[in-house]
Design a protein around this motif. Structure first.
Motif, mmCIF file in Angstrom:
data_model
loop_
_atom_site.group_PDB
_atom_site.id
_atom_site.type_symbol
_atom_site.label_atom_id
_atom_site.label_comp_id
_atom_site.label_asym_id
_atom_site.label_seq_id
_atom_site.Cartn_x
_atom_site.Cartn_y
_atom_site.Cartn_z
ATOM 1 N N PHE A 2 0.813 -1.211 0.000
ATOM 2 C CA PHE A 2 0.000 0.000 0.000
ATOM 3 C C PHE A 2 0.848 1.263 0.000
ATOM 4 N N ALA A 3 1.863 1.308 0.825
ATOM 5 C CA ALA A 3 2.681 2.520 0.961
ATOM 6 C C ALA A 3 4.050 2.130 1.486
ATOM 7 N N ILE A 4 5.019 2.996 1.251
ATOM 8 C CA ILE A 4 6.339 2.824 1.863
ATOM 9 C C ILE A 4 6.749 4.146 2.487
ATOM 10 N N GLY A 5 7.572 4.066 3.505
ATOM 11 C CA GLY A 5 8.081 5.266 4.153
ATOM 12 C C GLY A 5 9.323 5.794 3.465
ATOM 13 N N THR A 6 9.789 6.933 3.913
ATOM 14 C CA THR A 6 10.938 7.550 3.259
ATOM 15 C C THR A 6 12.206 6.716 3.416
ATOM 16 N N GLN A 7 12.373 6.059 4.565
ATOM 17 C CA GLN A 7 13.583 5.256 4.744
ATOM 18 C C GLN A 7 13.627 4.102 3.749
ATOM 19 N N ASP A 8 12.488 3.456 3.561
ATOM 20 C CA ASP A 8 12.430 2.351 2.604
ATOM 21 C C ASP A 8 12.654 2.868 1.191
ATOM 22 N N TYR A 9 12.092 4.018 0.889
ATOM 23 C CA TYR A 9 12.301 4.605 -0.431
ATOM 24 C C TYR A 9 13.786 4.866 -0.671
ATOM 25 N N HIS A 10 14.448 5.474 0.305
ATOM 26 C CA HIS A 10 15.879 5.764 0.167
ATOM 27 C C HIS A 10 16.673 4.471 -0.049
ATOM 28 N N ARG A 11 16.343 3.448 0.722
ATOM 29 C CA ARG A 11 17.063 2.176 0.599
ATOM 30 C C ARG A 11 16.924 1.604 -0.814
ATOM 31 N N ARG A 12 15.741 1.692 -1.384
ATOM 32 C CA ARG A 12 15.522 1.149 -2.727
ATOM 33 C C ARG A 12 16.298 1.932 -3.782
ATOM 34 N N GLN A 13 16.401 3.239 -3.609
ATOM 35 C CA GLN A 13 17.159 4.038 -4.583
ATOM 36 C C GLN A 13 18.658 3.746 -4.474
ATOM 37 N N GLN A 14 19.131 3.554 -3.261
ATOM 38 C CA GLN A 14 20.543 3.209 -3.098
ATOM 39 C C GLN A 14 20.850 1.861 -3.739
ATOM 40 N N HIS A 15 19.911 0.937 -3.633
ATOM 41 C CA HIS A 15 20.091 -0.361 -4.272
ATOM 42 C C HIS A 15 20.104 -0.204 -5.793
ATOM 43 N N ARG A 16 19.211 0.604 -6.331
ATOM 44 C CA ARG A 16 19.176 0.808 -7.783
ATOM 45 C C ARG A 16 20.503 1.399 -8.263
ATOM 46 N N LEU A 17 21.015 2.371 -7.544
ATOM 47 C CA LEU A 17 22.278 3.001 -7.932
ATOM 48 C C LEU A 17 23.423 1.993 -7.895
ATOM 49 N N ALA A 18 23.423 1.130 -6.904
ATOM 50 C CA ALA A 18 24.501 0.158 -6.770
ATOM 51 C C ALA A 18 24.391 -0.975 -7.780
ATOM 52 N N ALA A 19 23.154 -1.418 -8.054
ATOM 53 C CA ALA A 19 22.974 -2.621 -8.871
ATOM 54 C C ALA A 19 22.794 -2.330 -10.354
ATOM 55 N N PHE A 20 21.916 -1.383 -10.695
ATOM 56 C CA PHE A 20 21.606 -1.093 -12.095
ATOM 57 C C PHE A 20 21.486 0.412 -12.298
ATOM 58 N N PRO A 21 22.624 1.122 -12.238
ATOM 59 C CA PRO A 21 22.573 2.590 -12.317
ATOM 60 C C PRO A 21 22.087 3.123 -13.657
ATOM 61 N N ALA A 22 22.169 2.310 -14.719
ATOM 62 C CA ALA A 22 21.734 2.764 -16.041
ATOM 63 C C ALA A 22 20.373 2.210 -16.425
ATOM 64 N N SER A 23 19.646 1.649 -15.464
ATOM 65 C CA SER A 23 18.290 1.178 -15.714
ATOM 66 C C SER A 23 17.365 2.376 -15.878
ATOM 67 N N MET A 24 16.353 2.237 -16.715
ATOM 68 C CA MET A 24 15.420 3.332 -16.937
ATOM 69 C C MET A 24 14.484 3.490 -15.748
ATOM 70 N N THR A 25 13.999 4.708 -15.539
ATOM 71 C CA THR A 25 12.908 4.968 -14.607
ATOM 72 C C THR A 25 11.798 5.666 -15.378
ATOM 73 N N THR A 26 10.571 5.473 -14.932
ATOM 74 C CA THR A 26 9.450 6.055 -15.664
ATOM 75 C C THR A 26 8.302 6.351 -14.724
ATOM 76 N N LEU A 27 7.388 7.190 -15.170
ATOM 77 C CA LEU A 27 6.124 7.426 -14.471
ATOM 78 C C LEU A 27 4.933 7.116 -15.361
ATOM 79 N N SER A 28 5.089 7.271 -16.665
ATOM 80 C CA SER A 28 4.020 6.978 -17.615
ATOM 81 C C SER A 28 4.630 6.316 -18.842
ATOM 82 N N THR A 29 3.859 5.403 -19.447
ATOM 83 C CA THR A 29 4.275 4.767 -20.691
ATOM 84 C C THR A 29 3.040 4.564 -21.565
ATOM 85 N N HIS A 30 3.251 3.963 -22.718
ATOM 86 C CA HIS A 30 2.137 3.611 -23.594
ATOM 87 C C HIS A 30 1.327 2.451 -23.027
ATOM 88 N N ASP A 31 1.823 1.817 -21.955
ATOM 89 C CA ASP A 31 1.145 0.666 -21.360
ATOM 90 C C ASP A 31 0.573 0.931 -19.973
#
Length: 765
Positions: free
Chosen positions: A450-479
């Motif tokens: 349902f929701a995540i807090g700011t600490q969890d959000y920060h942790r997920r972004q740090q993981h993205r930077l460490a694991a797949f820094p060139a992965s795309m991010t999006t908010l809207s797509t054709h799908d």
């Protein structure tokens, strides 16, 4: 490998071709985008607006501008210093119109003797040596409508080839038809009796065996030419989960392109990670979308909305059970053909084999495995399946060794099939039946979270930077099921669940449908997308209702229900009393929704990954599901707003969306032109009474500050003593041009004009 800093997605089609795309490159450059990101370009079915129904791999679609159009677009991009990313479709081809697809035409004409029999995934034995085509109507005399026209058989507007010599003796139409390598069957038989692999349950998209070397080479020769000649810098791979060997395919693609930047349209479930052995920089960003949406949702609203959902459903609604049940319906229904084909690959199959396979597919917790990777997912599925269906334990235990063997044909095909069942059962069914908070019902996201807090959000972004820094991010797509700003407004309902329950009751009383969960889903869409024309709303309402399948369906429309549905849509435009209630509800959440929208946009554009801006979403993106989200974009208006912003205009946060364009352009430009400010990810300390309403992080010099839960913030009296702690230097808010001395900074000063701020060290241009 050249990696984009950001991308801007354009839907290329006949009405917006490659020359039209070239004409907006200057605007995209000024906006701050780094690469131009294009929808599929190969020749597609005539009239296709999306391009995923490729019929000819050898050339750029003339309707989309042809090879010359791509040359001009590439030249414009290169001249502006921009890269080009193109969407490709290796899994399937469009076969709706056989005359347009030479590979399919040859297959129908020659059957198993065709060179392309190896390219398409057909079970010839099951069809008695014939390819089944589900096009016939329900009249038992449909085949009497066949006509022999030259060397073709015609069924209404459908044209099929005649095998060489099969009509030379002047035989009757019925006799000539019986000699063909295909069988025309009733459209309803596709569910259980089809003998070729499709894209999901779309009969007009036939699966390719791209794992065959020559199929890869011939279907990718033009694509590889683009890369080798410098016309295209990167590729986005559509639906890799449909391939027999996604990892092997990506290795081939890497070798053929010389290691070009590649993304995959891969849906990750929960904490699932993209396989690290894949030759891909990352996904197309749905995982990031889910994180951003949830950090803006008030967790305090969950209990009340759960209770409301249970009341509407008539029972407590458990998401995992809903997913299982809908996946099982899909496995037993529109994808029964795939399940039965799997059973045919099992030696000694019994009456329980297909049942056990369907149950394993329904219980499978992610889209698919990539054996040996993901073997534990199959074990999880088997454990749940035997708990739910203990009478199948013996058959499931017999199947497991086969399904765990990466080389066994049933294991290969099971992996290709599990993603189909997940997509159709969840994205195209459960998402339309679960109405608790529909902003969470989005592709690649888990509505159960349902929701995540700011600490969890920060942790997920740090993981993205460490694991797949060139992965795309999006908010809207054709799908996406709802545009980013629809979701941002719907998020607000989590802050006022009691009010929403009351207002929903008023809506339902004014225009009852007799389907409470669907009414909740529909009214959330109306409030989220308002103002919306009756034409757009009507198209969405019909599609959503038929996808849900609870009161009407694509294959069996309920006339009474759909009449009531159309009356509801009409009332939103014609009933003054109802419009007054809608307007009042929208006014209650509109400004908070705009706050969420600006926060979401800034978070996405400045967080780790390669942010994509979907066409037009630099202004409010209030589209609903396709094709609504593929409407034409008014670039003239956007150019005008950008020009005014560049002349110093600080637009108000209002219905124009110009404030969002300000945020988008400033964030994109800062990131593209000052890469050194985006080298790390560190949470920024937030102190004070309203600290829970701030999300802030330092990217290595650029500092993002965004508001969350805006109604709760207002109810608590605003920012008060809330502060952030940043380096003690002079900072400039690049959104407003204001300067601030660092150290301990009052949030009320920083967010006085907008609910977001983007800080950069003084002197950064």
């Amino acid at each position: 490998m050249r990696v984009p800093v950001s991308t801007y997605r354009l839907q290329v089609r006949e009405s917006f071709d490659l020359d039209a795309a070239a004409e907006v490159v200057d605007y995209l450059t000024r906006l701050g985008a780094d690469w131009v990101y294009l929808s599929p370009l190969l020749r597609a079915e005539v009239g296709s607006d999306h391009g995923y129904d490729v019929v000819d791999h050898s050339r750029v679609d003339p309707a989309r501008g042809g090879a010359a159009g791509l040359d001009r677009l590439a030249a414009a991009a290169a001249g502006a210093g921009r890269g080009v990313l193109v969407d490709i479709v290796p899994n399937h081809m469009g076969v709706a119109t056989p005359t347009q697809n030479a590979w399919w035409w040859d297959l129908l004409r020659l059957g198993e003797a065709s060179r392309y029999a190896e390219a398409f995934d057909v079970d010839w034995a099951f069809g008695g040596g014939k390819l089944r085509i589900p096009v016939l109507g329900d009249d038992p005399t449909e085949l009497d409508r066949l006509e022999l026209v030259g060397d073709e058989l015609h069924y209404y507007d459908n044209r099929y080839p005649v095998a060489p010599g099969s009509a030379a003796d002047g035989a009757s139409v019925a006799t000539v038809y019986a000699r063909q390598h295909y069988e025309l069957v009733n459209w309803r038989r596709a569910d259980a009796e089809l003998n070729y692999r499709r894209f999901f349950a779309v009969n007009s998209l036939a699966g390719l065996k791209v794992e065959i070397p020559w199929v890869f080479e011939e279907s990718h020769a033009e694509i590889i030419r683009w890369v080798r000649e410098g016309l295209v810098d990167g590729l986005r791979v559509d639906h890799p989960d449909g391939l027999a060997d996604p990892g092997g395919y990506l290795d081939q693609l890497r070798e053929a392109t010389g290691g070009a930047y590649v993304l995959v349209e891969k849906i990750l479930e929960g904490a699932e990670q993209l396989p690290t052995n894949w030759s891909a920089a990352g996904t197309t960003g749905y995982d990031a979308l889910g994180d951003i949406d949830r950090v803006l949702v008030d967790p305090a609203g969950q209990e009340a909305l759960d209770t409301l959902e249970a009341g509407l459903q008539g029972r407590a609604s458990v998401w995992s059970d809903l997913v299982h049940d809908n996946k099982r319906v899909i496995a037993d229904g529109i994808l029964r053909s795939e399940v039965l084909r799997l059973a045919r690959l099992v030696a000694g199959a019994t009456s329980d084999t297909a049942d056990a396979i369907a149950e394993l597919l329904a219980c499978f917790p992610v889209y698919r495995s990539y054996l040996p990777l993901g073997a534990h997912r199959l074990q999880e599925s088997a454990s749940r399946a035997t708990r739910l269906r203990p009478e199948l334990t013996g058959e499931i235990e017999r199947l497991l060794p086969l399904l765990l063997d990466p080389q066994h044909p049933v294991a290969v095909r099971f992996q290709q099939t599990s993603g189909m069942v997940m997509a159709k059962g969840v994205e195209d069914t459960a998402y339309y039946r679960f109405s608790r908070l529909t902003s969470l019902n989005e592709v690649g996201a888990d509505p159960d979270e349902f929701a995540i807090g700011t600490q969890d959000y920060h942790r997920r972004q740090q993981h993205r930077l460490a694991a797949f820094p060139a992965s795309m991010t999006t908010l809207s797509t054709h799908d996406t099921k709802r545009g980013e700003d629809v979701r941002a407004r719907v998020d607000v309902l989590a802050e006022i669940p009691a009010e929403w329950e009351r207002i929903l009751g008023t809506f339902r009383a004014a225009a009852p449908l007799g389907d409470p969960p669907f009414e909740n889903l529909l009214w959330q869409a109306i409030v989220g997308a308002w103002p919306i024309s009756p034409e757009r709303l009507g198209a969405y309402a019909e599609k959503a209702a038929r996808e849900a399948g609870t009161s009407t369906a694509w294959t069996a429309p309920n006339a009474a229900f759909e009449t009531a549905l159309r009356a509801l849509v009409t009332a939103t435009g014609d009933d003054p009393a109802l419009r007054e209630v809608i307007t009042a509800c929208v006014e209650r959440v509109r400004h908070a929704g705009w706050s969420n929208s600006l926060s979401a946009k800034l978070l996405q554009l400045t967080a780790p990954g390669v942010p994509d801006v979907y066409q037009g979403s630099e202004l409010w993106e209030t589209s609903l599901v396709d094709p609504d989200n593929r409407r034409a974009v008014d670039f003239t208006l956007r150019r005008d707003y950008l020009e005014r912003v560049d002349q110093g205009w600080l637009p108000p946060v209002d219905e124009t969306g110009a404030a969002k364009l300000l945020v988008t352009s400033r964030a994109l430009r800062l990131r593209r032109d000052n890469a050194g400010l985006f080298t790390r990810y560190a949470p920024v300390a937030v102190l004070g009474t309203a600290a829970r309403h701030v999300i802030a992080f330092d990217r290595g010099g650029a500092v993002t500050v965004a508001t969350r839960l805006p109604l709760g913030l207002a109810a608590a009296g605003g920012w008060g003593d809330t502060t952030i702690v940043i380096a003690g230097r002079t900072w400039v808010n690049v959104l407003t041009g204001e300067s601030f001395e660092g150290g301990v900074l009052r949030v009320s000063d920083l967010l006085g004009r907008y609910p977001v701020a983007l800080l950069a060290p003084e002197g950064i241009s």
